[in-house]
Design an enzyme around this catalytic site. Structure first.
Site, short mmCIF file in Angstrom:
data_model
loop_
_atom_site.label_atom_id
_atom_site.label_comp_id
_atom_site.label_asym_id
_atom_site.label_seq_id
_atom_site.Cartn_x
_atom_site.Cartn_y
_atom_site.Cartn_z
CB CYS A 206 -1.66 1.21 -15.38
SG CYS A 206 -1.23 -0.22 -14.37
CB ALA B 98 5.65 17.90 -22.55
NE ARG C 241 5.34 6.56 -8.72
CZ ARG C 241 6.20 7.48 -8.27
NH1 ARG C 241 6.51 8.52 -9.00
NH2 ARG C 241 6.77 7.35 -7.07
CD GLU C 242 5.23 -1.91 -14.81
OE1 GLU C 242 6.12 -1.91 -15.66
OE2 GLU C 242 4.10 -2.38 -14.99
N GLY D 53 2.57 5.36 -21.82
CA GLY D 53 2.38 3.95 -22.19
C GLY D 53 2.24 3.13 -20.92
CG PHE E 142 2.06 12.10 -13.30
CD1 PHE E 142 2.75 11.85 -12.13
CD2 PHE E 142 1.78 11.03 -14.14
CE1 PHE E 142 3.17 10.57 -11.79
CE2 PHE E 142 2.19 9.74 -13.82
CZ PHE E 142 2.89 9.51 -12.64
CG LEU E 143 2.04 19.22 -14.69
CD1 LEU E 143 2.12 20.59 -14.00
CD2 LEU E 143 0.94 19.27 -15.76
CE LYS F 104 5.75 -14.28 -13.75
NZ LYS F 104 4.58 -13.52 -14.17
CB THR G 222 -6.76 -2.31 -12.28
OG1 THR G 222 -5.59 -1.89 -11.61
CG2 THR G 222 -7.61 -1.11 -12.66
C1 UDX Z 1 -1.41 -6.01 -12.43
C2 UDX Z 1 -2.88 -6.06 -12.06
O1 UDX Z 1 -3.25 -7.33 -11.70
C3 UDX Z 1 -3.67 -5.48 -13.16
O2 UDX Z 1 -5.03 -5.53 -12.86
C4 UDX Z 1 -3.24 -4.07 -13.26
O3 UDX Z 1 -4.05 -3.35 -14.11
C5 UDX Z 1 -1.82 -4.05 -13.72
O4 UDX Z 1 -1.04 -4.71 -12.80
P1 UDX Z 1 0.39 -7.38 -13.52
O5 UDX Z 1 0.81 -7.79 -12.15
O6 UDX Z 1 1.20 -6.38 -14.26
O7 UDX Z 1 -1.10 -6.85 -13.39
O8 UDX Z 1 0.03 -8.60 -14.43
P2 UDX Z 1 0.94 -9.69 -15.05
O9 UDX Z 1 2.36 -9.25 -15.01
O10 UDX Z 1 0.27 -10.08 -16.30
O11 UDX Z 1 0.82 -10.87 -13.98
C6 UDX Z 1 -0.24 -11.67 -13.76
C7 UDX Z 1 0.25 -12.99 -13.19
O12 UDX Z 1 -0.86 -13.82 -12.86
C8 UDX Z 1 1.09 -13.81 -14.18
O13 UDX Z 1 2.27 -14.22 -13.55
C9 UDX Z 1 0.21 -15.01 -14.54
O14 UDX Z 1 0.95 -16.17 -14.83
C10 UDX Z 1 -0.61 -15.15 -13.29
N1 UDX Z 1 -1.90 -15.83 -13.47
C11 UDX Z 1 -2.73 -15.46 -14.45
C12 UDX Z 1 -2.27 -16.84 -12.59
O15 UDX Z 1 -1.52 -17.21 -11.68
N2 UDX Z 1 -3.48 -17.44 -12.74
C13 UDX Z 1 -4.35 -17.12 -13.73
O16 UDX Z 1 -5.41 -17.69 -13.83
C14 UDX Z 1 -3.95 -16.08 -14.62
C1 UDX Z 2 0.78 4.12 -13.16
C2 UDX Z 2 0.33 4.91 -11.92
O1 UDX Z 2 1.23 6.01 -11.71
C3 UDX Z 2 0.28 4.00 -10.71
O2 UDX Z 2 -0.24 4.72 -9.59
C4 UDX Z 2 -0.64 2.82 -11.03
O3 UDX Z 2 -0.68 1.91 -9.95
C5 UDX Z 2 -0.16 2.10 -12.27
O4 UDX Z 2 -0.09 3.02 -13.35
P1 UDX Z 2 3.07 3.20 -14.15
O5 UDX Z 2 2.27 2.90 -15.36
O6 UDX Z 2 3.95 2.15 -13.57
O7 UDX Z 2 2.11 3.67 -12.95
O8 UDX Z 2 4.04 4.45 -14.46
P2 UDX Z 2 3.92 6.02 -14.41
O9 UDX Z 2 5.13 6.53 -13.73
O10 UDX Z 2 2.63 6.49 -13.90
O11 UDX Z 2 4.07 6.39 -15.96
C6 UDX Z 2 3.10 6.03 -16.93
C7 UDX Z 2 3.42 6.62 -18.27
O12 UDX Z 2 3.26 8.04 -18.25
C8 UDX Z 2 4.86 6.39 -18.74
O13 UDX Z 2 4.86 6.06 -20.12
C9 UDX Z 2 5.54 7.72 -18.52
O14 UDX Z 2 6.61 7.95 -19.41
C10 UDX Z 2 4.38 8.68 -18.78
N1 UDX Z 2 4.55 9.98 -18.11
C11 UDX Z 2 4.52 10.05 -16.75
C12 UDX Z 2 4.70 11.14 -18.86
O15 UDX Z 2 4.71 11.10 -20.10
N2 UDX Z 2 4.80 12.35 -18.20
C13 UDX Z 2 4.78 12.46 -16.85
O16 UDX Z 2 4.89 13.58 -16.33
C14 UDX Z 2 4.64 11.27 -16.09
#
Ligand code: UDX
Ligand code: UDX
Length: 435
Positions: free
Chosen positions: A262, A254, A155-156, A259, A251-252, A34, A119
């Site tokens: 988070c 349906a 949010r992603e 998924g 976030f209302l 990476k 988190t």
């Molecule tokens: C983040 C937050 O860290 C998580 O707590 C939250 O709930 C969701 O978003 P995310 O950034 O999506 O997680 O995680 P991921 O995409 O799995 O990335 C973690 C990175 O850390 C990876 O690139 C992995 O290679 C790296 N890693 C993992 C290290 O560099 N060292 C380690 O020991 C373990």
């Molecule tokens: C979420 C939180 O919004 C963000 O603050 C936190 O840091 C990480 O988790 P994310 O998971 O990236 O962000 O996306 P989000 O836009 O919140 O959507 C989560 C899921 O809920 C998706 O599957 C989406 O389709 C669903 N969703 C969202 C609904 O079904 N209805 C809605 O009205 C909003």
């Protein structure tokens, strides 16, 4: 300032890119491949506007390494943003965070602020502190440091914009010095409200916010099911509810359930934390159950209309857990497509960014799923179609053409994205959620 970030996942990489507009940032990952990719200017995730930011700062104020020792030695502030994936029982797996804490203790050489961005369960900042202290004692050295909890709310798909314009910055720390340094890190934000609190409250704010939003979605999803029975329309119901400022209109929407990396993980982790502390979060437990039910009901809706799915070919648009991201973690599409296959259906799919990830997550179903190059190929000679993710580009599809491609013009819109489309209303058998 010199800032180090450990973990270049969604959170770490995006935080690094944004902070590098204002500071010198080095991002570290233990995944060598990476890091090599990043150093070749290949961004491993798909995220709106990230490449622009990355290209602007790469090599100037944004650097990548797999050398965690050097990262710790050379930076004043070190963010921990490695993943915290769920264990079997739903609790967060903390081994990566603790590993980084151990590395910090083994390499710390001056005062540092250690920032928990991942988190993490409530109480983690204290554990991270004690791990670092223990490692220093093993080395027979002692340096001052502070651990701060600074959760992320991006949010992603919208992460860059979210991080550029946050609703609030949460800083959990009992140290005035560390709070001052964190304020300097974020001094580029104009007029953003800051919540300064202790580490436990900061850690709780993250879980509490995500669980609340997940509960809000489950609530409207359950209402949608009831709306279908009583002749109400959930879109109008949500609109009417959302106009009440106390409720809010976000976030209302349906759909077929939430998924992502988070909501499913954090709701389960929070209920686990509650259980361990002899509390029961009945509302959050119900939100989790309702979310699982929503996926089941979505499949049932299809079977109720179509009947036997054996030997039917189904065209599916959208696989990622939400639009504008390639991320398929805990996407409802994984469950729904598996269930349709179990009923004997053949599946054709298209997603603008999520197909590669979906394919490896569904490696056991390779023979049942045909991965297509565009929406039209995915729908050709299908018995009917399903929309699982509301990608913007699906709005521009030519439905007159799609009508001819399908064996029957039937659309299950499990995100209600075409509810207002007049052509579809007049020419398709249209099934949304709660309408
Ligand atoms: C983040 C937050 O860290 C998580 O707590 C939250 O709930 C969701 O978003 P995310 O950034 O999506 O997680 O995680 P991921 O995409 O799995 O990335 C973690 C990175 O850390 C990876 O690139 C992995 O290679 C790296 N890693 C993992 C290290 O560099 N060292 C380690 O020991 C373990
Ligand atoms: C979420 C939180 O919004 C963000 O603050 C936190 O840091 C990480 O988790 P994310 O998971 O990236 O962000 O996306 P989000 O836009 O919140 O959507 C989560 C899921 O809920 C998706 O599957 C989406 O389709 C669903 N969703 C969202 C609904 O079904 N209805 C809605 O009205 C909003």
């Amino acid at each position: 300032m010199n800032i180090g970030i450990v973990g270049t996942g969604y959170v770490g990489l995006i935080t690094g890119c944004i902070l590098s507009n204002h500071h010198f940032v080095t991002c570290c990952d233990n995944n060598r491949e990476k890091v090599d990719k990043l150093n070749n200017k290949e961004i491993p995730i798909y995220e709106n506007n990230l490449d622009e930011l990355f290209n602007k700062n790469f090599g100037k104020s944004l650097f990548f390494t797999d050398d965690i020792k050097e990262l710790i030695e050379k930076n004043d502030v070190v963010f921990i943003s490695v993943g915290t994936p769920p264990n079997e029982d739903g609790s967060a797996d903390m081994k990566y965070v603790y590993e980084v804490a151990r590395s910090i203790g083994q390499n710390i050489n001056a005062y540092k602020v250690i920032v928990d961005k991942s988190t993490v369960p409530i109480g983690t900042a204290k554990i991270v502190k004690s791990i670092i202290e223990e490692e220093m004692l093993n080395r027979k050295v002692w340096f001052e440091f502070d651990v701060v909890s600074n959760p992320e709310f991006l949010r992603e798909g919208n992460a860059v914009a979210d991080m550029m314009n946050p609703d609030r910055i949460v800083i959990g720390s009992e140290s005035k010095k560390a709070i001052g340094i964190m304020k300097d890190v974020y001094s580029f934000y104009d007029k953003v409200s800051m919540v300064i609190t202790n580490t436990e409250s900061a850690e709780m704010i993250k879980y509490a916010s995500n669980a609340f939003l997940a509960t809000k979605i489950s609530y409207i999803n359950e209402l949608a099911l009831l709306c279908e029975k009583v002749g109400a329309n959930v879109i109008d119901v949500a609109k009417g509810m959302g106009m009440d400022k106390r409720i809010g209109n976000k976030f209302l929407n349906a759909g077929c359930g939430y998924g992502g990396s988070c909501f499913p993980k954090d709701t389960r982790a929070l209920t686990e934390i509650a259980k361990k502390n002899d509390c029961e979060l009945l509302t959050v437990n119900a939100a989790i159950t309702a979310n699982q039910n929503q996926r089941k009901k979505s499949v049932e809706k299809i079977i109720n209309v179509i009947g036997d799915l054996k030997d039917k070919t189904i065209g599916v648009l959208g696989l990622s857990f939400k639009p504008e991201t390639d991320d398929c973690r805990e996407s409802p599409s994984l469950y729904i497509i598996k269930e349709l296959i179990k009923c004997g259906a053949k599946i054709k799919v298209y997603d603008p960014e999520g197909m590669e990830e979906f394919k490896w997550r569904m490696a056991d179903y390779l023979n049942d799923i045909h991965y297509c190059r565009c929406e039209y190929e995915a729908l050709e000679e299908c018995d009917f179609m399903i929309v699982l993710t509301e990608w913007k580009q699906f709005k521009d599809l030519n439905f007159a053409m799609i009508k001819d491609l399908l064996r029957e013009p039937i659309l299950f819109d499990l995100r209600n994205m075409f509810y207002n489309d007049v052509y579809i209303k007049n020419n398709f058998k249209y099934y949304g959620i709660g309408i």
